[in-house]
Design an enzyme around this catalytic site. Structure first.
Site, PDB file in Angstrom:
ATOM      1  N   SER A  15      23.878  -9.884  52.612  1.00 58.17           N
ATOM      2  CA  SER A  15      24.298 -11.057  53.382  1.00 58.17           C
ATOM      3  C   SER A  15      24.444 -12.217  52.415  1.00 58.17           C
ATOM      4  O   SER A  15      23.958 -12.155  51.279  1.00 58.17           O
ATOM      5  CB  SER A  15      23.271 -11.358  54.473  1.00 58.17           C
ATOM      6  OG  SER A  15      21.983 -11.454  53.921  1.00 58.17           O
ATOM      7  N   GLU A  17      24.536 -16.645  51.802  1.00 58.23           N
ATOM      8  CA  GLU A  17      24.265 -18.009  52.265  1.00 58.23           C
ATOM      9  C   GLU A  17      25.297 -18.963  51.664  1.00 58.23           C
ATOM     10  O   GLU A  17      25.579 -18.906  50.472  1.00 58.23           O
ATOM     11  CB  GLU A  17      22.865 -18.451  51.817  1.00 58.23           C
ATOM     12  CG  GLU A  17      22.554 -19.884  52.228  1.00 58.23           C
ATOM     13  CD  GLU A  17      21.266 -20.416  51.626  1.00 58.23           C
ATOM     14  OE1 GLU A  17      20.181 -19.978  52.061  1.00 58.23           O
ATOM     15  OE2 GLU A  17      21.347 -21.281  50.731  1.00 58.23           O
ATOM     16  N   ASP A 109      12.534 -30.252  54.643  1.00 52.86           N
ATOM     17  CA  ASP A 109      11.797 -31.201  53.795  1.00 52.86           C
ATOM     18  C   ASP A 109      12.184 -32.599  54.208  1.00 52.86           C
ATOM     19  O   ASP A 109      13.314 -32.836  54.633  1.00 52.86           O
ATOM     20  CB  ASP A 109      12.182 -30.989  52.323  1.00 52.86           C
ATOM     21  CG  ASP A 109      11.683 -29.642  51.810  1.00 52.86           C
ATOM     22  OD1 ASP A 109      10.482 -29.363  52.009  1.00 52.86           O
ATOM     23  OD2 ASP A 109      12.490 -28.887  51.246  1.00 52.86           O
ATOM     24  N   PHE A 218      14.892 -26.598  40.205  1.00 56.30           N
ATOM     25  CA  PHE A 218      14.746 -26.162  41.592  1.00 56.30           C
ATOM     26  C   PHE A 218      13.491 -25.287  41.737  1.00 56.30           C
ATOM     27  O   PHE A 218      12.713 -25.428  42.697  1.00 56.30           O
ATOM     28  CB  PHE A 218      16.017 -25.407  42.002  1.00 56.30           C
ATOM     29  CG  PHE A 218      16.086 -25.069  43.462  1.00 56.30           C
ATOM     30  CD1 PHE A 218      15.621 -25.951  44.414  1.00 56.30           C
ATOM     31  CD2 PHE A 218      16.623 -23.858  43.879  1.00 56.30           C
ATOM     32  CE1 PHE A 218      15.669 -25.635  45.775  1.00 56.30           C
ATOM     33  CE2 PHE A 218      16.677 -23.528  45.233  1.00 56.30           C
ATOM     34  CZ  PHE A 218      16.199 -24.419  46.174  1.00 56.30           C
ATOM     35  N   HIS A 268      19.774 -10.597  50.469  1.00 54.56           N
ATOM     36  CA  HIS A 268      20.405 -11.842  50.934  1.00 54.56           C
ATOM     37  C   HIS A 268      20.720 -12.703  49.710  1.00 54.56           C
ATOM     38  O   HIS A 268      19.807 -13.104  48.981  1.00 54.56           O
ATOM     39  CB  HIS A 268      19.442 -12.568  51.876  1.00 54.56           C
ATOM     40  CG  HIS A 268      19.967 -13.875  52.379  1.00 54.56           C
ATOM     41  ND1 HIS A 268      20.926 -13.962  53.373  1.00 54.56           N
ATOM     42  CD2 HIS A 268      19.679 -15.150  52.032  1.00 54.56           C
ATOM     43  CE1 HIS A 268      21.196 -15.236  53.612  1.00 54.56           C
ATOM     44  NE2 HIS A 268      20.462 -15.974  52.812  1.00 54.56           N
TER      45      HIS A 268
HETATM   46  P1  FAD Z   1       6.906 -24.282  57.985  1.00 56.01           P
HETATM   47  O1  FAD Z   1       6.847 -22.850  58.264  1.00 56.01           O
HETATM   48  O2  FAD Z   1       6.711 -25.234  59.114  1.00 56.01           O
HETATM   49  O3  FAD Z   1       5.824 -24.603  56.842  1.00 56.01           O
HETATM   50  C1  FAD Z   1       5.799 -25.853  56.177  1.00 56.01           C
HETATM   51  C2  FAD Z   1       4.442 -26.045  55.517  1.00 56.01           C
HETATM   52  O4  FAD Z   1       3.455 -26.284  56.537  1.00 56.01           O
HETATM   53  C3  FAD Z   1       3.949 -24.820  54.746  1.00 56.01           C
HETATM   54  O5  FAD Z   1       3.223 -25.275  53.631  1.00 56.01           O
HETATM   55  C4  FAD Z   1       3.051 -24.112  55.741  1.00 56.01           C
HETATM   56  O6  FAD Z   1       2.089 -23.297  55.108  1.00 56.01           O
HETATM   57  C5  FAD Z   1       2.411 -25.311  56.458  1.00 56.01           C
HETATM   58  N1  FAD Z   1       2.020 -25.038  57.842  1.00 56.01           N
HETATM   59  C6  FAD Z   1       2.695 -24.332  58.751  1.00 56.01           C
HETATM   60  N2  FAD Z   1       2.031 -24.334  59.942  1.00 56.01           N
HETATM   61  C7  FAD Z   1       0.934 -25.099  59.755  1.00 56.01           C
HETATM   62  C8  FAD Z   1      -0.151 -25.493  60.604  1.00 56.01           C
HETATM   63  N3  FAD Z   1      -0.222 -25.109  61.867  1.00 56.01           N
HETATM   64  N4  FAD Z   1      -1.121 -26.300  60.070  1.00 56.01           N
HETATM   65  C9  FAD Z   1      -1.061 -26.696  58.777  1.00 56.01           C
HETATM   66  N5  FAD Z   1      -0.060 -26.337  57.915  1.00 56.01           N
HETATM   67  C10 FAD Z   1       0.922 -25.555  58.411  1.00 56.01           C
HETATM   68  N6  FAD Z   1      15.779 -26.590  53.950  1.00 56.01           N
HETATM   69  C11 FAD Z   1      16.756 -27.354  54.491  1.00 56.01           C
HETATM   70  O7  FAD Z   1      16.619 -28.573  54.591  1.00 56.01           O
HETATM   71  N7  FAD Z   1      17.928 -26.782  54.959  1.00 56.01           N
HETATM   72  C12 FAD Z   1      18.142 -25.460  54.905  1.00 56.01           C
HETATM   73  O8  FAD Z   1      19.198 -24.976  55.331  1.00 56.01           O
HETATM   74  C13 FAD Z   1      17.129 -24.615  54.320  1.00 56.01           C
HETATM   75  N8  FAD Z   1      17.275 -23.285  54.240  1.00 56.01           N
HETATM   76  C14 FAD Z   1      16.262 -22.503  53.747  1.00 56.01           C
HETATM   77  C15 FAD Z   1      16.430 -21.112  53.714  1.00 56.01           C
HETATM   78  C16 FAD Z   1      15.422 -20.299  53.205  1.00 56.01           C
HETATM   79  C17 FAD Z   1      15.611 -18.796  53.193  1.00 56.01           C
HETATM   80  C18 FAD Z   1      14.244 -20.880  52.682  1.00 56.01           C
HETATM   81  C19 FAD Z   1      13.153 -20.014  52.106  1.00 56.01           C
HETATM   82  C20 FAD Z   1      14.062 -22.260  52.717  1.00 56.01           C
HETATM   83  C21 FAD Z   1      15.072 -23.091  53.260  1.00 56.01           C
HETATM   84  N9  FAD Z   1      14.928 -24.473  53.313  1.00 56.01           N
HETATM   85  C22 FAD Z   1      15.926 -25.248  53.855  1.00 56.01           C
HETATM   86  C23 FAD Z   1      13.722 -25.127  52.780  1.00 56.01           C
HETATM   87  C24 FAD Z   1      12.629 -25.375  53.842  1.00 56.01           C
HETATM   88  O9  FAD Z   1      13.116 -26.256  54.827  1.00 56.01           O
HETATM   89  C25 FAD Z   1      11.424 -25.968  53.130  1.00 56.01           C
HETATM   90  O10 FAD Z   1      10.834 -25.004  52.290  1.00 56.01           O
HETATM   91  C26 FAD Z   1      10.374 -26.633  54.014  1.00 56.01           C
HETATM   92  O11 FAD Z   1       9.507 -27.372  53.169  1.00 56.01           O
HETATM   93  C27 FAD Z   1       9.528 -25.654  54.814  1.00 56.01           C
HETATM   94  O12 FAD Z   1      10.202 -25.142  55.867  1.00 56.01           O
HETATM   95  P2  FAD Z   1       9.549 -23.947  56.745  1.00 56.01           P
HETATM   96  O13 FAD Z   1      10.448 -23.701  57.853  1.00 56.01           O
HETATM   97  O14 FAD Z   1       9.153 -22.829  55.875  1.00 56.01           O
HETATM   98  O15 FAD Z   1       8.220 -24.735  57.261  1.00 56.01           O
END
Ligand code: FAD
Length: 290
Positions: A15, A17, A109, A218, A268
């Protein structure tokens, strides 16, 4: 079609991105890239999303363009940091009406270019809140992001896996990893996830290295290790970009071959919207793809 249904049907595949282009010209170039890559028959194609209001409309435009000009199965990345339920609902309804039925649910972020951004004003705190929200529609396929080396904000690998399990349990169908360059982190993550009771497919996110200086910046930001021998080899080629790219792509081929030889069924690719970042790799693992 939900991506999980495709994964359940297809034994293996790749796939891609893309990110949303910033201009009309760049959009046309992306369309060319999409056509170049279509012959590899991707399982799906995903489009990234800017946190906090930066590129949301462009993501939507890109998805709708791909919807009308290609027959890819599409997935929108969607970040929830700083978002309201109302804005999410509006966007999801829009996606639903346009047949965009797969979402990579992310926290995102904090945006660097929005002054005094206050994440606590948003109605979603973590990705798992968004997974729960999207699940209510009973319409979308849902993916989440996972971090073989741990998310940069996590206090420990254990805590990170605990939170990862929580968001998957809210209803994610599959996961995509952060880029990694040492497959041992991925294999170790799969083992730890399995022990934790996570059973959804976890697709490795593959970033072909074409510019070591950029990737180093990065990788530092997102807590990804670049093996020392690769970093040294590519850094020595800094003054010869073509050779650096060639060596970086060769490393990517070796990384993919190792994954395939270890039974990994889906790859991916982070394309950075450039077909020549991935085609030289795909052509060397053709047996896996075709
Ligand atoms: P979460 O799963 O919410 O985690 C964020 C942080 O909070 C982690 O450190 C986790 O351990 C912690 N956490 C989670 N739940 C709790 C809780 N209940 N209590 C305390 N801590 C907790 N970013 C973009 O802006 N746009 C994109 O399109 C994008 N695409 C991505 C695609 C992939 C495949 C990946 C791996 C990352 C992508 N990102 C993107 C980056 C991502 O948004 C960042 O890494 C962001 O900081 C974390 O997102 P997440 O959804 O993993 O967060």
């Amino acid at each position: 079609m939900k991506i999980i249904d495709i994964l359940n049907k297809k034994e293996k595949g790749i796939s891609f991105e893309f990110f949303p282009p910033k201009s009309e010209d760049a959009m046309m170039q992306l369309l060319e890239v999409a056509h170049d890559l279509s012959r590899y028959n991707p399982l799906y194609v995903s489009v990234t999303y800017g946190a906090g209001g930066t590129t949301q409309d462009r993501t939507k435009d890109t998805l709708f363009m791909l919807r009308s000009k290609t027959d890819f199965t599409l997935m929108s990345h969607l970040t929830c940091i700083g978002a309201t339920r109302e804005s999410m609902e509006e966007l999801l309804n829009d996606y639903k009406s346009q047949g965009i039925d797969n979402i990579l649910a992310l926290r995102g972020d904090p945006p660097k270019d929005v002054k005094d951004f206050d994440p606590s004003r948003g109605e979603f705190k973590y990705a798992r809140d968004l997974v729960r929200f999207i699940k209510r529609y009973d319409y979308f396929g849902i993916a989440v992001a996972v971090y073989p080396e741990g998310h940069q904000e996590s206090p420990s690998l254990e805590a990170d896996l605990e939170y990862t399990k929580m968001k998957i349990d809210e209803g994610a169908d599959f996961a995509i990893t952060q880029m990694f360059f040492d497959n041992r982190y991925y294999y170790d993550f799969l083992e730890r996830a399995q022990k934790k009771g996570i059973s959804i497919p976890i697709l490795p996110g593959i970033m072909p290295i074409t510019d070591i200086a950029k990737i180093k910046r990065f990788a530092q930001f997102c807590n990804t290790t670049i093996p020392e021998n690769i970093e040294n080899k590519l850094t020595k080629l800094q003054d010869s970009p073509d050779d650096m790219k060639k060596a970086g792509l060769q490393y990517c081929v070796e990384q993919c071959e190792d994954l395939i030889n270890n039974g990994v069924r889906y790859l991916h690719f982070y394309t950075l919207n450039k077909s020549d970042n991935v085609i030289p790799v795909l052509d060397q693992i053709e047996e896996f793809i075709l």
